[in-house]
Design a protein around this motif. Sequence first.
Motif, short mmCIF file in Angstrom:
data_model
loop_
_atom_site.label_atom_id
_atom_site.label_comp_id
_atom_site.label_asym_id
_atom_site.label_seq_id
_atom_site.Cartn_x
_atom_site.Cartn_y
_atom_site.Cartn_z
N SER A 18 0.74 -1.22 -0.11
CA SER A 18 -0.13 0.19 0.02
C SER A 18 0.89 1.25 -0.18
O SER A 18 2.14 1.23 0.16
CB SER A 18 -1.06 0.01 1.09
OG SER A 18 0.08 0.22 2.41
N SER A 19 0.35 2.39 -0.06
CA SER A 19 1.16 3.57 0.12
C SER A 19 1.69 3.68 1.19
O SER A 19 2.71 4.54 1.44
CB SER A 19 0.15 4.71 -0.57
OG SER A 19 -1.12 5.16 0.49
N TYR A 80 9.75 -6.30 -16.63
CA TYR A 80 9.21 -7.48 -17.03
C TYR A 80 9.06 -8.34 -15.93
O TYR A 80 8.09 -9.44 -15.83
CB TYR A 80 10.55 -8.20 -17.92
CG TYR A 80 10.76 -9.47 -18.12
CD1 TYR A 80 10.12 -9.91 -19.30
CD2 TYR A 80 11.42 -10.43 -17.41
CE1 TYR A 80 10.28 -11.27 -19.75
CE2 TYR A 80 11.43 -11.89 -17.78
CZ TYR A 80 10.94 -12.20 -18.93
OH TYR A 80 11.26 -13.45 -19.36
N LEU A 81 9.70 -8.01 -14.67
CA LEU A 81 9.44 -9.11 -13.45
C LEU A 81 8.44 -8.72 -12.84
O LEU A 81 7.54 -9.57 -12.17
CB LEU A 81 10.56 -8.87 -12.74
CG LEU A 81 12.10 -9.35 -13.23
CD1 LEU A 81 13.29 -9.16 -12.27
CD2 LEU A 81 12.02 -11.01 -13.29
N ILE A 82 7.89 -7.52 -12.67
CA ILE A 82 6.65 -6.96 -12.05
C ILE A 82 5.68 -7.44 -13.09
O ILE A 82 4.23 -7.96 -12.25
CB ILE A 82 6.57 -5.40 -12.10
CG1 ILE A 82 7.63 -4.86 -10.83
CG2 ILE A 82 5.23 -4.88 -11.72
CD1 ILE A 82 7.90 -3.53 -10.71
N LEU A 117 5.02 2.57 -10.47
CA LEU A 117 4.68 1.15 -10.14
C LEU A 117 4.55 1.01 -8.97
O LEU A 117 5.50 1.41 -7.96
CB LEU A 117 5.22 0.04 -11.08
CG LEU A 117 5.14 0.23 -12.65
CD1 LEU A 117 5.55 -1.03 -13.02
CD2 LEU A 117 3.78 0.41 -13.19
N ASP A 118 3.50 0.58 -8.49
CA ASP A 118 3.28 0.16 -6.76
C ASP A 118 4.27 -0.93 -6.50
O ASP A 118 4.34 -1.04 -5.13
CB ASP A 118 1.93 -0.31 -6.53
CG ASP A 118 0.71 0.75 -6.31
OD1 ASP A 118 1.35 1.91 -6.22
OD2 ASP A 118 -0.29 0.66 -6.50
N ASN A 119 4.44 -1.96 -7.63
CA ASN A 119 5.36 -3.01 -6.80
C ASN A 119 6.84 -2.83 -7.15
O ASN A 119 7.71 -3.80 -7.28
CB ASN A 119 4.72 -4.27 -7.75
CG ASN A 119 3.74 -4.78 -6.91
OD1 ASN A 119 3.49 -4.82 -5.79
ND2 ASN A 119 2.68 -5.08 -7.64
N ALA A 120 7.16 -1.31 -7.33
CA ALA A 120 8.37 -1.11 -7.43
C ALA A 120 8.83 -0.10 -6.36
O ALA A 120 8.06 0.78 -5.99
CB ALA A 120 8.68 -0.48 -9.07
N PHE A 150 9.53 -7.32 -0.79
CA PHE A 150 10.06 -7.03 -2.16
C PHE A 150 10.77 -8.47 -2.13
O PHE A 150 11.67 -8.67 -1.56
CB PHE A 150 10.80 -5.85 -2.11
CG PHE A 150 9.94 -4.63 -2.51
CD1 PHE A 150 9.46 -4.27 -3.73
CD2 PHE A 150 9.67 -3.90 -1.23
CE1 PHE A 150 8.69 -3.10 -3.79
CE2 PHE A 150 8.48 -2.73 -1.29
CZ PHE A 150 8.36 -2.41 -2.81
N ASP A 151 10.48 -9.11 -3.41
CA ASP A 151 11.30 -10.50 -3.51
C ASP A 151 12.26 -10.46 -4.31
O ASP A 151 13.09 -11.62 -4.57
CB ASP A 151 10.11 -11.72 -3.98
CG ASP A 151 9.36 -11.11 -5.30
OD1 ASP A 151 9.48 -10.03 -5.69
OD2 ASP A 151 9.07 -12.32 -5.88
#
Lengths: 341, 341
Positions: A18-19, A80-82, A117-120, A150-151
């Motif tokens: 989340s933010s 690419y990974l996200i 991006l949220d996942n970065a 973060f994986d």
Amino acid sequence: MLNVVDQTLVNDLTSEPSSLQRRALAKIITLLESTRMDHRKRADDVLNALLPKTGKSFRLGISGVPGVGKSTLIETLGLYLINKGHRVAVLAIDPSSSLSGGSILGDKTRMERLSVLDNAFIRPSPSSCTLGGVAEKTREAMLVAEAAGFDIVIVETVGVGQSEIAVAGMTDMFLLMQLPNAGDDLQAIKKGVMEIADLIVINKADIDPDAAMRAQLFITSSLRLLGFQGNPEHASHNQEFWHPTVMTLSALEGVGLPELWEKILRFQELQNANGLLQARRKAQSGAWMSDRIDAGLKNAFQNHPAVQALLPDLSAQVNQGTMAASVAARRLLEAMGHEFF
Amino acid sequence: MLNVVDQTLVNDLTSEPSSLQRRALAKIITLLESTRMDHRKRADDVLNALLPKTGKSFRLGISGVPGVGKSTLIETLGLYLINKGHRVAVLAIDPSSSLSGGSILGDKTRMERLSVLDNAFIRPSPSSCTLGGVAEKTREAMLVAEAAGFDIVIVETVGVGQSEIAVAGMTDMFLLMQLPNAGDDLQAIKKGVMEIADLIVINKADIDPDAAMRAQLFITSSLRLLGFQGNPEHASHNQEFWHPTVMTLSALEGVGLPELWEKILRFQELQNANGLLQARRKAQSGAWMSDRIDAGLKNAFQNHPAVQALLPDLSAQVNQGTMAASVAARRLLEAMGHEFF
């Protein structure tokens, strides 16, 4: 041990993406980077609280000279990974950041598509007066990013010196980027960087595919000539399991990206299957601890009043050749209260 | 500062060449090598008294793998130089000597013709638990030999690791011996030893002159390929003044010996004319002093009761991943009374 503010930060960090989580991540890293003693003590408590949740990411180090295309590769690989469902943190080690007052590495404007991006999560290099200090804060930031789920953690550095050794010393795989130009390869060999690379990627292969292929052949044969393939001192370079390899790609065009990821996965798989990952990480923790102890001892030495009083005169005497260096060293250590010989 | 016994030793050492002088030299080195604290303090006073008389020799480092012919070259070169009116001291650094309880290097029986001469002094490697300790005692022995008027000090080491770096760090010129066999050269490159050599000598050229010449060509081109010629980080490798060169000889037959000495003299001349010798020695003294301070600080750390009490548990926690290495390091330093971050 944690105060209310820090407990909230830890809770936010370890909650769902989340933010709020991203803000907690940024705040904790800022706390780690603070030079205030009370912040440092709080940061240590936070780190201890987070530690059980760390260590589950794949840690990828990426290095190369300025202009080799590190940000382009990291952005393309990150997207690419996200897309594949991963969460990617990008950290940086720029030893020059303390001089410039800020870092060019990890600059958000360089990775525009990734940074929104949220996942970065992208964090520029910490600034500190020493490479050891920068590396320590980046290692700690890596642990915090891992605790936030973060994986994949990418640590990038400029290919200008000892910082590559630091990055290879905190990651599971060290990727060295090269331009399709034989001159640069020799630079890298000279500094001993080629020896620690798990994978060498020749970027910008689209511009001159022939030059890229020549570079690939040249580096492959150099590695063989110099005996860097299967270096027994390097845990991951066990000839039975992994030969450091050389591949070409174009980060800008995205050509070769699936092949790169395939190769990275293969490396991970071999490391996991053979206990090499665990061995590498244990060795890294041990080395990190001794590094920090050494740095702390030096610090205590330099700040000791008796040393500060004696050092200028003794250094001058050693410099002028009127006192043996070993005698001067013993005088200084005695002044600190250490009896030794 | 000196007691009567030590003052006599110093007087004997700095008198004319005699059996008395040689005995004083051996006794002072034994005092330096002692691990007794009172001996160490006396040794420091003796060193300080001798220091004004040191620094006037040419310091030559010689390294090579076992079997390359180091003793043969040193004996042949030593006899050649004594014949020219020089006085030659041979010291050794053998990091394995503490394990074996004695050194194979510098063994008198290896240099039978040299060891009987009045103008030669041969001393085996000191034994100590660390390479740093061995190197320190050898550096100090070198100063004592200089004060006794030996104008050429040869420090030899086996080519098996970090000891070459130590020898190159205490001598004016570092000579690397190679066999006429390309495989061995690559070993040396790998360890970064080739990079610090001022002169590379391919020995046993009499056995197979063709192989020796091929090795010479191969090493010369490798040096060029790897950019080791004119390495700007190496004070003596200033391209304008000196290119590390490769030559062949036969130590056993004495073939190539005058050419070798000619080359060494040319190197000395260039170093003196350009202030490089002074710069190299200053840098060496500075590095020696920091090395010894670092070693002393580590020693004090390891022997500190609070550290000894905490270290096993903290190391185990870092090893198991339940504590960050940096946090453990800070805990230990705090326990010693150092506040730092």
